[in-house]
Scaffold this motif. Structure first.
Motif, PDB file in Angstrom:
ATOM      1  N   VAL A 143       0.844  -1.193   0.000  1.00 19.67           N
ATOM      2  CA  VAL A 143       0.000   0.000   0.000  1.00 19.67           C
ATOM      3  C   VAL A 143       0.881   1.247   0.000  1.00 19.67           C
ATOM      4  O   VAL A 143       0.599   2.223  -0.696  1.00 19.67           O
ATOM      5  CB  VAL A 143      -0.976   0.001   1.195  1.00 19.67           C
ATOM      6  N   GLY A 144       1.964   1.211   0.762  1.00 20.33           N
ATOM      7  CA  GLY A 144       2.893   2.339   0.792  1.00 20.33           C
ATOM      8  C   GLY A 144       3.483   2.626  -0.579  1.00 20.33           C
ATOM      9  O   GLY A 144       3.587   3.788  -0.989  1.00 20.33           O
ATOM     10  N   GLU A 145       3.845   1.582  -1.302  1.00 18.32           N
ATOM     11  CA  GLU A 145       4.378   1.762  -2.655  1.00 18.32           C
ATOM     12  C   GLU A 145       3.305   2.291  -3.603  1.00 18.32           C
ATOM     13  O   GLU A 145       3.566   3.167  -4.417  1.00 18.32           O
ATOM     14  CB  GLU A 145       4.950   0.440  -3.191  1.00 18.32           C
ATOM     15  N   GLN A 146       2.085   1.769  -3.471  1.00 16.26           N
ATOM     16  CA  GLN A 146       0.984   2.254  -4.301  1.00 16.26           C
ATOM     17  C   GLN A 146       0.702   3.719  -4.000  1.00 16.26           C
ATOM     18  O   GLN A 146       0.428   4.513  -4.900  1.00 16.26           O
ATOM     19  CB  GLN A 146      -0.273   1.424  -4.063  1.00 16.26           C
ATOM     20  N   ARG A 147       0.782   4.096  -2.716  1.00 14.23           N
ATOM     21  CA  ARG A 147       0.568   5.481  -2.314  1.00 14.23           C
ATOM     22  C   ARG A 147       1.626   6.383  -2.942  1.00 14.23           C
ATOM     23  O   ARG A 147       1.301   7.449  -3.477  1.00 14.23           O
ATOM     24  CB  ARG A 147       0.610   5.608  -0.792  1.00 14.23           C
ATOM     25  N   LYS A 148       2.881   5.959  -2.930  1.00 18.97           N
ATOM     26  CA  LYS A 148       3.953   6.752  -3.529  1.00 18.97           C
ATOM     27  C   LYS A 148       3.733   6.940  -5.023  1.00 18.97           C
ATOM     28  O   LYS A 148       3.909   8.044  -5.554  1.00 18.97           O
ATOM     29  CB  LYS A 148       5.304   6.087  -3.282  1.00 18.97           C
ATOM     30  N   ARG A 149       3.329   5.866  -5.721  1.00 19.48           N
ATOM     31  CA  ARG A 149       3.065   5.977  -7.154  1.00 19.48           C
ATOM     32  C   ARG A 149       1.871   6.890  -7.424  1.00 19.48           C
ATOM     33  O   ARG A 149       1.866   7.661  -8.379  1.00 19.48           O
ATOM     34  CB  ARG A 149       2.835   4.595  -7.765  1.00 19.48           C
ATOM     35  N   LEU A 150       0.862   6.795  -6.565  1.00 20.97           N
ATOM     36  CA  LEU A 150      -0.321   7.642  -6.712  1.00 20.97           C
ATOM     37  C   LEU A 150       0.051   9.112  -6.521  1.00 20.97           C
ATOM     38  O   LEU A 150      -0.399   9.978  -7.282  1.00 20.97           O
ATOM     39  CB  LEU A 150      -1.397   7.221  -5.710  1.00 20.97           C
ATOM     40  N   LEU A 151       0.879   9.405  -5.523  1.00 18.48           N
ATOM     41  CA  LEU A 151       1.327  10.782  -5.312  1.00 18.48           C
ATOM     42  C   LEU A 151       2.078  11.297  -6.532  1.00 18.48           C
ATOM     43  O   LEU A 151       1.881  12.448  -6.952  1.00 18.48           O
ATOM     44  CB  LEU A 151       2.209  10.881  -4.071  1.00 18.48           C
ATOM     45  N   GLN A 152       2.921  10.457  -7.123  1.00 17.64           N
ATOM     46  CA  GLN A 152       3.651  10.858  -8.328  1.00 17.64           C
ATOM     47  C   GLN A 152       2.696  11.094  -9.490  1.00 17.64           C
ATOM     48  O   GLN A 152       2.817  12.080 -10.218  1.00 17.64           O
ATOM     49  CB  GLN A 152       4.680   9.800  -8.709  1.00 17.64           C
ATOM     50  N   LYS A 153       1.748  10.181  -9.654  1.00 21.32           N
ATOM     51  CA  LYS A 153       0.797  10.291 -10.761  1.00 21.32           C
ATOM     52  C   LYS A 153      -0.032  11.567 -10.652  1.00 21.32           C
ATOM     53  O   LYS A 153      -0.318  12.218 -11.656  1.00 21.32           O
ATOM     54  CB  LYS A 153      -0.117   9.064 -10.762  1.00 21.32           C
ATOM     55  N   LEU A 154      -0.411  11.916  -9.419  1.00 15.79           N
ATOM     56  CA  LEU A 154      -1.224  13.109  -9.190  1.00 15.79           C
ATOM     57  C   LEU A 154      -0.382  14.370  -9.055  1.00 15.79           C
ATOM     58  O   LEU A 154      -0.921  15.461  -8.884  1.00 15.79           O
ATOM     59  CB  LEU A 154      -2.076  12.925  -7.936  1.00 15.79           C
ATOM     60  N   GLN A 155       0.920  14.216  -9.097  1.00 12.37           N
ATOM     61  CA  GLN A 155       1.860  15.325  -8.946  1.00 12.37           C
ATOM     62  C   GLN A 155       1.645  16.050  -7.625  1.00 12.37           C
ATOM     63  O   GLN A 155       1.574  17.281  -7.559  1.00 12.37           O
ATOM     64  CB  GLN A 155       1.768  16.289 -10.134  1.00 12.37           C
ATOM     65  N   LEU A 156       1.534  15.262  -6.562  1.00 12.68           N
ATOM     66  CA  LEU A 156       1.386  15.788  -5.210  1.00 12.68           C
ATOM     67  C   LEU A 156       2.654  15.469  -4.440  1.00 12.68           C
ATOM     68  O   LEU A 156       3.363  14.522  -4.751  1.00 12.68           O
ATOM     69  CB  LEU A 156       0.174  15.157  -4.516  1.00 12.68           C
ATOM     70  N   SER A 157       2.909  16.264  -3.403  1.00 18.22           N
ATOM     71  CA  SER A 157       4.147  16.049  -2.659  1.00 18.22           C
ATOM     72  C   SER A 157       3.932  15.479  -1.268  1.00 18.22           C
ATOM     73  O   SER A 157       4.890  15.076  -0.620  1.00 18.22           O
ATOM     74  CB  SER A 157       4.933  17.359  -2.563  1.00 18.22           C
ATOM     75  N   SER A 158       2.695  15.451  -0.788  1.00 16.71           N
ATOM     76  CA  SER A 158       2.464  14.934   0.561  1.00 16.71           C
ATOM     77  C   SER A 158       1.061  14.349   0.692  1.00 16.71           C
ATOM     78  O   SER A 158       0.173  14.636  -0.106  1.00 16.71           O
ATOM     79  CB  SER A 158       2.652  16.044   1.594  1.00 16.71           C
ATOM     80  N   ARG A 159       0.899  13.550   1.748  1.00 17.31           N
ATOM     81  CA  ARG A 159      -0.410  12.972   2.027  1.00 17.31           C
ATOM     82  C   ARG A 159      -1.438  14.047   2.334  1.00 17.31           C
ATOM     83  O   ARG A 159      -2.628  13.870   2.068  1.00 17.31           O
ATOM     84  CB  ARG A 159      -0.316  12.011   3.205  1.00 17.31           C
ATOM     85  N   SER A 160      -0.988  15.162   2.889  1.00 10.94           N
ATOM     86  CA  SER A 160      -1.927  16.216   3.276  1.00 10.94           C
ATOM     87  C   SER A 160      -2.596  16.876   2.073  1.00 10.94           C
ATOM     88  O   SER A 160      -3.673  17.447   2.198  1.00 10.94           O
ATOM     89  CB  SER A 160      -1.233  17.268   4.134  1.00 10.94           C
ATOM     90  N   GLU A 161      -1.991  16.777   0.904  1.00  8.68           N
ATOM     91  CA  GLU A 161      -2.582  17.360  -0.302  1.00  8.68           C
ATOM     92  C   GLU A 161      -3.628  16.441  -0.929  1.00  8.68           C
ATOM     93  O   GLU A 161      -4.362  16.860  -1.819  1.00  8.68           O
ATOM     94  CB  GLU A 161      -1.488  17.645  -1.326  1.00  8.68           C
ATOM     95  N   ILE A 162      -3.708  15.216  -0.461  1.00  7.44           N
ATOM     96  CA  ILE A 162      -4.590  14.241  -1.096  1.00  7.44           C
ATOM     97  C   ILE A 162      -6.068  14.573  -0.900  1.00  7.44           C
ATOM     98  O   ILE A 162      -6.853  14.448  -1.832  1.00  7.44           O
ATOM     99  CB  ILE A 162      -4.256  12.817  -0.625  1.00  7.44           C
ATOM    100  N   ALA A 163      -6.466  14.997   0.289  1.00  7.18           N
ATOM    101  CA  ALA A 163      -7.882  15.323   0.524  1.00  7.18           C
ATOM    102  C   ALA A 163      -8.333  16.449  -0.394  1.00  7.18           C
ATOM    103  O   ALA A 163      -9.424  16.400  -0.962  1.00  7.18           O
ATOM    104  CB  ALA A 163      -8.111  15.692   1.979  1.00  7.18           C
ATOM    105  N   GLU A 164      -7.483  17.459  -0.548  1.00  2.94           N
ATOM    106  CA  GLU A 164      -7.812  18.574  -1.446  1.00  2.94           C
ATOM    107  C   GLU A 164      -7.939  18.080  -2.886  1.00  2.94           C
ATOM    108  O   GLU A 164      -8.870  18.441  -3.600  1.00  2.94           O
ATOM    109  CB  GLU A 164      -6.736  19.650  -1.357  1.00  2.94           C
TER     110      GLU A 164
END
Length: 79
Positions: free
Chosen positions: A37-58
């Protein structure tokens, strides 16, 4: 910016991260291991061009991946 194309699994992951679930908790819910899940989360952050988990809700709200209140409440009884 257009909404990114995400798989159904990525959308489920996005929603759970946005709600604050840990990798371990998400793994228990959708299957798999916390490190996966951690690896999937990292790939998702890259795909969405986000830098942190805190930006995900927005981002989830911006791209309408966050379920609306009217879709998360129980249906009203019809007589």
């Amino acid at each position: 910016m257009k909404a990114p194309i995400l798989s159904p699994r990525e959308k489920r992951l996005l929603r759970r991260i946005a709600r604050g679930f840990s990798d371990r908790s998400i793994a228990a819910q959708i299957g798999g291991r916390a490190d996966q899940v951690g690896e999937q989360r990292k790939r998702l952050l890259q795909k969405l061009q986000l830098s942190s988990r805190s930006e995900i809700a927005e981002a989830a709200a911006r791209w309408a991946f966050w379920p609306c209140y009217k879709f998360t409440t129980a249906p009203t009884a019809v007589s």
